[in-house]
Design a protein around this motif. Sequence first.
Motif: not given
Length: 159
Positions: A9-10, A15, A115, A118, A132
């Motif tokens: 995660t960011d 995310s 994952i 965006h 990604t």
Amino acid sequence: MYKKILIPTDGSEISNAAARAGVEFAKQLDAEVIGLYVAPEYQYPVFIEIIPPNFPSEDEYLASMVKVGEHHLQVIVDAARAAGLTASVKTIFSDATAREIVNTATKEACDLIFIGSHGRSGWGQALLGSTTAKVLSSCQIPVLVYRMGKQPEPTGTKK
């Protein structure tokens, strides 16, 4: 099928949505979840002779980024707890996010990386790069890319 799933995660809304979906996916498989936040490494100031008094020391920076990581990873911890799953989380420092995601998945013997994407394409992806896409191109472990149909509502907004 999959028994150990890495969910990076960011901390962004996209995310976070992907992390929740990853935990739900893990629940269906009764898999263990490992949450990962890759924090940027400390950057020494270019004006090293004169460091401004408000510039954080390396220790201060590391401590603050660990707290940021804990905050971002809490979404995964909470979702896993609600799903009745075992989850562990970690914050790693690196400026090569994709490489650290792949390395962590390998070290932790993960079966899958779940994952988010965006959804940038074309020039947006070319100019900004895509973590990604880099994970996909450098990983021998299966990767499931979660793409949302629409952008999530920002947290804290009223309807």
